[in-house]
Design an enzyme around this catalytic site. Structure first.
Site, PDB file in Angstrom:
ATOM      1  N   CYS A 241       0.833  -1.209   0.000  1.00 25.56           N
ATOM      2  CA  CYS A 241       0.000   0.000   0.000  1.00 25.56           C
ATOM      3  C   CYS A 241       0.863   1.253   0.000  1.00 25.56           C
ATOM      4  O   CYS A 241       1.965   1.276   0.530  1.00 25.56           O
ATOM      5  CB  CYS A 241      -0.926   0.005   1.213  1.00 25.56           C
ATOM      6  SG  CYS A 241      -2.081  -1.384   1.205  1.00 25.56           S
ATOM      7  N   ASP A 242       0.312   2.308  -0.581  1.00 24.68           N
ATOM      8  CA  ASP A 242       1.024   3.581  -0.625  1.00 24.68           C
ATOM      9  C   ASP A 242       0.576   4.479   0.529  1.00 24.68           C
ATOM     10  O   ASP A 242      -0.144   4.035   1.425  1.00 24.68           O
ATOM     11  CB  ASP A 242       0.824   4.267  -1.982  1.00 24.68           C
ATOM     12  CG  ASP A 242      -0.632   4.519  -2.324  1.00 24.68           C
ATOM     13  OD1 ASP A 242      -1.478   4.579  -1.401  1.00 24.68           O
ATOM     14  OD2 ASP A 242      -0.939   4.673  -3.518  1.00 24.68           O
ATOM     15  N   MET A 243       0.973   5.725   0.496  1.00 23.98           N
ATOM     16  CA  MET A 243       0.654   6.653   1.582  1.00 23.98           C
ATOM     17  C   MET A 243      -0.844   6.888   1.745  1.00 23.98           C
ATOM     18  O   MET A 243      -1.305   7.285   2.806  1.00 23.98           O
ATOM     19  CB  MET A 243       1.375   7.992   1.348  1.00 23.98           C
ATOM     20  CG  MET A 243       2.881   7.877   1.524  1.00 23.98           C
ATOM     21  SD  MET A 243       3.753   9.428   1.194  1.00 23.98           S
ATOM     22  CE  MET A 243       3.041  10.491   2.439  1.00 23.98           C
TER      23      MET A 243
END
Length: 134
Positions: A16-18
């Site tokens: 997952c990203d930010m």
């Protein structure tokens, strides 16, 4: 293999990203792994083909992102062979969330086979994949 092939996955935190959703590039890995598992289920070992100087390569990726997976989501990736042209073949793939069968991504991955000289060709097993897809 006339039924739709699928592989189960679970989103890992580091994918997952930010924003807390699966990074768009990670979907390429999901799709690739599912294609390799599909080939194995059809009796084709991707690594063995490579050792035999048959290189399956992606030449085009069309991916429509419909919704975002999040950490912990369980999902599955489907794979279905799709003929494209004389020297190219495709895999229609979808990513669906397990809890509600929601379509998260729809993709067409187009590939070809290259021989030891780097020239495109159609290996015999492509015909077998096409016959099995009917």
């Amino acid at each position: 293999m006339t039924e739709l092939f699928s592989v189960d996955f679970k989103v890992r935190d580091y994918e997952c990203d930010m924003q807390g959703i699966v990074n768009n590039a990670v979907y390429f890995h999901y799709l690739e792994h599912a294609r390799h598992e599909y080939l194995l289920a059809c009796g084709l070992d991707f690594a063995k083909l490579t050792r035999e100087k048959i290189h399956l390569v992606v030449v085009r990726s069309e991916m429509d992102y419909k919704a975002s997976l999040q950490s912990g989501d369980q999902f599955f990736v489907t794979v279905q062979y799709q003929p494209v042209s004389k020297l190219r073949f495709g895999f229609r793939q979808q990513v669906r969330r397990r809890s509600d069968d929601k379509l998260m991504l729809d993709a067409l991955i187009t590939g070809t086979a290259l021989n030891a000289q780097g020239k495109p060709f159609v290996p015999e097993f492509i015909s077998a994949l096409a016959a099995a897809a009917v």
